[in-house]
Design a protein around this motif. Sequence first.
Motif, PDB file in Angstrom:
ATOM      1  N   ASP A 184      -5.564   8.748   1.342  1.00  0.00           N
ATOM      2  CA  ASP A 184      -5.461   8.441  -0.070  1.00  0.00           C
ATOM      3  C   ASP A 184      -4.275   7.569  -0.379  1.00  0.00           C
ATOM      4  O   ASP A 184      -3.251   7.836  -0.612  1.00  0.00           O
ATOM      5  N   VAL A 185      -4.820   6.400  -0.587  1.00  0.00           N
ATOM      6  CA  VAL A 185      -3.886   4.998  -0.790  1.00  0.00           C
ATOM      7  C   VAL A 185      -4.117   4.736  -2.293  1.00  0.00           C
ATOM      8  O   VAL A 185      -5.193   4.831  -3.068  1.00  0.00           O
ATOM      9  N   VAL A 186      -3.132   3.996  -2.633  1.00  0.00           N
ATOM     10  CA  VAL A 186      -3.149   3.302  -3.955  1.00  0.00           C
ATOM     11  C   VAL A 186      -2.393   1.633  -3.689  1.00  0.00           C
ATOM     12  O   VAL A 186      -1.440   1.752  -2.947  1.00  0.00           O
ATOM     13  N   THR A 187      -2.591   0.839  -4.512  1.00  0.00           N
ATOM     14  CA  THR A 187      -1.981  -0.427  -4.603  1.00  0.00           C
ATOM     15  C   THR A 187      -1.477  -0.665  -6.113  1.00  0.00           C
ATOM     16  O   THR A 187      -2.145   0.141  -6.901  1.00  0.00           O
ATOM     17  N   GLN A 188      -0.622  -1.624  -6.287  1.00  0.00           N
ATOM     18  CA  GLN A 188      -0.173  -2.091  -7.545  1.00  0.00           C
ATOM     19  C   GLN A 188      -1.482  -2.571  -8.454  1.00  0.00           C
ATOM     20  O   GLN A 188      -1.665  -2.625  -9.320  1.00  0.00           O
ATOM     21  N   PRO A 246     -16.226  11.556 -28.052  1.00  0.00           N
ATOM     22  CA  PRO A 246     -16.369  10.311 -27.057  1.00  0.00           C
ATOM     23  C   PRO A 246     -14.962  10.683 -26.235  1.00  0.00           C
ATOM     24  O   PRO A 246     -14.222  10.754 -26.424  1.00  0.00           O
ATOM     25  N   ALA A 247     -15.567   9.713 -25.191  1.00  0.00           N
ATOM     26  CA  ALA A 247     -14.380   9.758 -23.978  1.00  0.00           C
ATOM     27  C   ALA A 247     -14.656   8.641 -23.116  1.00  0.00           C
ATOM     28  O   ALA A 247     -16.257   8.077 -22.915  1.00  0.00           O
ATOM     29  N   TRP A 248     -13.839   8.066 -22.290  1.00  0.00           N
ATOM     30  CA  TRP A 248     -14.018   7.057 -21.435  1.00  0.00           C
ATOM     31  C   TRP A 248     -13.459   7.466 -20.030  1.00  0.00           C
ATOM     32  O   TRP A 248     -12.492   8.237 -19.839  1.00  0.00           O
ATOM     33  N   ILE A 249     -14.156   7.095 -18.894  1.00  0.00           N
ATOM     34  CA  ILE A 249     -13.958   7.419 -17.591  1.00  0.00           C
ATOM     35  C   ILE A 249     -13.783   6.359 -16.715  1.00  0.00           C
ATOM     36  O   ILE A 249     -14.821   5.385 -16.652  1.00  0.00           O
ATOM     37  N   VAL A 250     -12.658   6.282 -16.073  1.00  0.00           N
ATOM     38  CA  VAL A 250     -12.234   4.795 -15.518  1.00  0.00           C
ATOM     39  C   VAL A 250     -11.831   4.889 -13.930  1.00  0.00           C
ATOM     40  O   VAL A 250     -10.917   6.029 -13.779  1.00  0.00           O
ATOM     41  N   ASP A 251     -12.502   4.332 -13.163  1.00  0.00           N
ATOM     42  CA  ASP A 251     -12.043   3.957 -11.722  1.00  0.00           C
ATOM     43  C   ASP A 251     -11.831   2.615 -11.675  1.00  0.00           C
ATOM     44  O   ASP A 251     -12.767   1.780 -11.073  1.00  0.00           O
ATOM     45  N   PRO A 252     -10.320   2.064 -11.547  1.00  0.00           N
ATOM     46  CA  PRO A 252     -10.027   0.669 -11.599  1.00  0.00           C
ATOM     47  C   PRO A 252     -10.753   0.041 -10.193  1.00  0.00           C
ATOM     48  O   PRO A 252     -11.016  -1.080 -10.275  1.00  0.00           O
ATOM     49  N   ILE A 253     -10.500   0.862  -9.103  1.00  0.00           N
ATOM     50  CA  ILE A 253     -11.065   0.283  -7.799  1.00  0.00           C
ATOM     51  C   ILE A 253     -11.475   1.529  -6.990  1.00  0.00           C
ATOM     52  O   ILE A 253     -10.774   2.414  -6.590  1.00  0.00           O
ATOM     53  N   ASP A 254     -12.719   1.652  -7.083  1.00  0.00           N
ATOM     54  CA  ASP A 254     -13.549   2.697  -6.270  1.00  0.00           C
ATOM     55  C   ASP A 254     -13.783   2.138  -5.016  1.00  0.00           C
ATOM     56  O   ASP A 254     -14.276   1.186  -4.902  1.00  0.00           O
ATOM     57  N   ASN A 304      -2.836  -2.379 -11.887  1.00  0.00           N
ATOM     58  CA  ASN A 304      -3.070  -3.246 -12.922  1.00  0.00           C
ATOM     59  C   ASN A 304      -4.205  -3.430 -13.393  1.00  0.00           C
ATOM     60  O   ASN A 304      -4.680  -3.820 -14.614  1.00  0.00           O
ATOM     61  N   ALA A 305      -5.228  -3.220 -12.625  1.00  0.00           N
ATOM     62  CA  ALA A 305      -6.645  -3.188 -12.923  1.00  0.00           C
ATOM     63  C   ALA A 305      -7.224  -2.230 -14.050  1.00  0.00           C
ATOM     64  O   ALA A 305      -7.914  -2.240 -14.974  1.00  0.00           O
ATOM     65  N   GLN A 306      -6.473  -0.942 -13.936  1.00  0.00           N
ATOM     66  CA  GLN A 306      -6.606   0.091 -14.829  1.00  0.00           C
ATOM     67  C   GLN A 306      -6.166  -0.217 -16.230  1.00  0.00           C
ATOM     68  O   GLN A 306      -6.658  -0.046 -17.120  1.00  0.00           O
ATOM     69  N   THR A 307      -4.861  -0.859 -16.012  1.00  0.00           N
ATOM     70  CA  THR A 307      -4.309  -1.305 -17.567  1.00  0.00           C
ATOM     71  C   THR A 307      -5.265  -1.904 -18.061  1.00  0.00           C
ATOM     72  O   THR A 307      -5.487  -1.993 -19.309  1.00  0.00           O
ATOM     73  N   ARG A 308      -5.765  -3.269 -17.400  1.00  0.00           N
ATOM     74  CA  ARG A 308      -6.560  -4.095 -18.012  1.00  0.00           C
ATOM     75  C   ARG A 308      -7.891  -3.389 -18.742  1.00  0.00           C
ATOM     76  O   ARG A 308      -8.110  -3.783 -19.710  1.00  0.00           O
ATOM     77  N   VAL A 310       0.882  -1.322  -0.111  1.00  0.00           N
ATOM     78  CA  VAL A 310      -0.082   0.033   0.066  1.00  0.00           C
ATOM     79  C   VAL A 310       0.751   1.188   0.170  1.00  0.00           C
ATOM     80  O   VAL A 310       1.835   1.375   0.883  1.00  0.00           O
ATOM     81  N   GLU A 311       0.817   2.297  -0.815  1.00  0.00           N
ATOM     82  CA  GLU A 311       1.405   3.478  -0.891  1.00  0.00           C
ATOM     83  C   GLU A 311       0.369   4.544  -0.996  1.00  0.00           C
ATOM     84  O   GLU A 311      -0.888   4.675  -1.146  1.00  0.00           O
ATOM     85  N   GLN A 312       0.610   5.689  -0.246  1.00  0.00           N
ATOM     86  CA  GLN A 312       0.261   7.038   0.062  1.00  0.00           C
ATOM     87  C   GLN A 312       0.282   7.557  -1.172  1.00  0.00           C
ATOM     88  O   GLN A 312       1.336   7.768  -1.750  1.00  0.00           O
ATOM     89  N   LYS A 313      -0.987   8.414  -1.555  1.00  0.00           N
ATOM     90  CA  LYS A 313      -0.602   9.474  -2.718  1.00  0.00           C
ATOM     91  C   LYS A 313      -0.497  10.872  -2.282  1.00  0.00           C
ATOM     92  O   LYS A 313       0.679  11.207  -1.991  1.00  0.00           O
TER      93      LYS A 313
END
Length: 277
Positions: free
Chosen positions: A52-56, A94-102, A60-64, A44-47
Amino acid sequence: MSERDDNREVDAEYEPERRASVAISAAEAGAAIAADSFRGDLEVEQKDGKTDVVTQVDRNAQTRVIEVIREAFPDDPIVGEEEDALKQVPEAGPAWIVDPIDGTNNYVDGIRAFGTAIAAVVDGEPVAGATVCPALEDTYRVGPKGAFLNGEPLSVSDCTDPERAHVCPTFWWDFDQRDQYAAATRALVDRFGDVRRFGCAQLELGMVASGALEGVVTNLRANPWDTVAGVALIRAAGGTVTDLEGERWRHDSRGLVASNGGVHDELLEAAREIDAA
């Protein structure tokens, strides 16, 4: 209140049905990545702060998710929470909006309230979206044919009595804004039957669309990846979403007041009281 949730037609060239299909496929793909590591050994990393945290796994989920979108729409801009994705929604096209892990804090703590959220927009307006919560086994989706939870049509609740309504203060006030958090709690408990908080904004918005909650509110300017898919769900399910002025909410609005419509005026008053703090 002058909120206008008119149904806006999308040109056939933007293939709204296809975008709805890709949104659900991309959300399912990202959610599968998240589910594989849920309650596992996470780094777990802090942003931008201690909460406000993030993980690998987020990355990875956003990449997929992006891979799935690119396979279908290779030239569309993609706005995303992590890494070097765009951070602002284009005003045209057009555009896309992504939250890999909300709900990453929930995810890190082993709490099931998290999900992957995708929205497809045209000229800044959502035309399709999906939120997949794998640990809850819940899939919300919205497109030209309406809004659904696990395949069943969604409808907001018919509650009009604030003292029977369940509402949620969403998003997190920083440590230097805790007076606003206190004001939010006071404004809501004074007006409504009960208060809930789940730590996953897209899930909370989906719960308004499904009738599990009557309202979600914040006075803050929300990120588009935390909101747009859920706002589309609520509107398609018959609800109302405005800014603090009672105007139709957009991805760049300050404040978000989302409700079943029946308690919207009371929720809007509460939002303004929060902001006054």
